[in-house]
Scaffold this motif. Structure first.
Motif, mmCIF file in Angstrom:
data_model
loop_
_atom_site.group_PDB
_atom_site.id
_atom_site.type_symbol
_atom_site.label_atom_id
_atom_site.label_comp_id
_atom_site.label_asym_id
_atom_site.label_seq_id
_atom_site.Cartn_x
_atom_site.Cartn_y
_atom_site.Cartn_z
ATOM 1 N N SER A 1 0.966 -1.240 0.670
ATOM 2 C CA SER A 1 0.017 0.330 -0.049
ATOM 3 C C SER A 1 0.710 1.292 -0.951
ATOM 4 N N ALA B 1 -8.822 1.095 3.065
ATOM 5 C CA ALA B 1 -9.688 0.237 4.017
ATOM 6 C C ALA B 1 -10.865 0.301 3.352
ATOM 7 N N LEU C 1 -3.743 3.937 1.715
ATOM 8 C CA LEU C 1 -3.093 3.002 3.046
ATOM 9 C C LEU C 1 -4.580 3.117 3.168
ATOM 10 N N ARG D 1 -4.254 -1.767 9.188
ATOM 11 C CA ARG D 1 -5.306 -1.763 8.561
ATOM 12 C C ARG D 1 -6.565 -1.032 9.362
#
Length: 266
Positions: free
Chosen positions: A178, A187, A183, A220
């Protein structure tokens, strides 16, 4: 767009005294407000930058079952523009792991920079999981940094020397890579909080994150939840087993209810 290197600033802003990470382990309950969590991350980032010459692109490997201190090191790495590496086969510049695990890796009991047993790392940081520890409970090889002994000596705030680009790598694990741009955004919506964290009508989500899931999923979930003003309750696998092993078990459920968990597990 929220990036992982925005999180320390976000944790310090708004209702910074509100709990953002609650940790359960056998005999332990630790509550970290946004301000306190950001301070721990700043201290770790200061250590990385000032003592280990970490910068944008520095690869920091994290090893071990999920723990609040490992999350601190992830936040610190992102604050500097570095890359958190969770792939056990990938080379790293800095390796952070439980001190007692070094004995399993270093059969001769000694360590030197670049040792293949520690994935070629130039620096190794020994993490101590006990909440109030001020030194490692196990003897460490020469050259290994004792996090418990040194981290509190570092600054409560720090300014990174540079900033990662959007396409720089933020996280590497066994399944995915990611960037700084994606990132948080990548999610799942199911992981994110629903409140805005600013005292609006909707109360920010408090999510249970079991330590029995992979560290990559914990991270995450945490970044997505914090980015939307929420908080997490992270539980150690040994504690989970003591409570019946499942959030539906009565003792387990009572704790989650008492903590105000308002969202299902990650």
């Amino acid at each position: 767009m929220t990036r992982p290197d925005d999180l320390v600033r976000l944790l310090r802003s708004g209702e910074s005294a509100r709990p953002r990470l609650i940790w359960y382990a056998p005999g332990e309950r630790i509550e970290l407000s946004g301000r306190v969590l950001a301070t721990w991350a700043a201290k770790a980032a200061d250590l990385l930058q000032e003592e280990l010459d970490a910068e944008v692109g520095t690869r920091v490997g994290l090893v071990g079952t999920p723990h609040w201190r490992l999350i601190v090191w992830a936040l610190a790495t992102w604050n500097l523009g570095g890359t958190v590496v969770l792939d056990d086969d990938a080379g790293v510049d800095v390796l952070v792991l439980d001190g007692h695990r070094l004995g399993d890796l270093l059969h001769g009991g000694t360590w030197s920079p670049g040792d293949p047993a520690t994935r070629g790392a130039e620096h190794v940081v020994a993490l101590t999981r006990a909440a109030l520890a001020r030194r490692s409970p196990v003897a460490l090889p020469d050259g290994v940094i004792d996090e418990a002994a040194i981290l509190l000596t570092h600054a409560d705030e720090m300014d990174p020397l540079d900033t990662a680009d959007d396409d720089d790598t933020a996280l590497v694990d066994d399944d995915a890579t990611s960037s700084y741009a994606d990132l948080v955004a990548a999610a799942s919506p199911a992981r994110a909080g629903t409140g805005d964290g600013t005292g609006g009508r909707d109360a920010p989500t408090r999510r249970h994150v079991p330590g029995s899931i992979p560290l990559a999923e914990v991270l995450r979930t945490a970044v997505a939840t914090w980015a939307t003003g929420g908080s997490i309750v992270l539980t150690d696998p040994e504690w989970e087993a003591d409570q019946g092993g499942d959030p539906s078990a009565p003792a387990f459920a009572r704790v989650l209810e008492s903590e105000g968990v308002s969202a299902p597990r990650a």
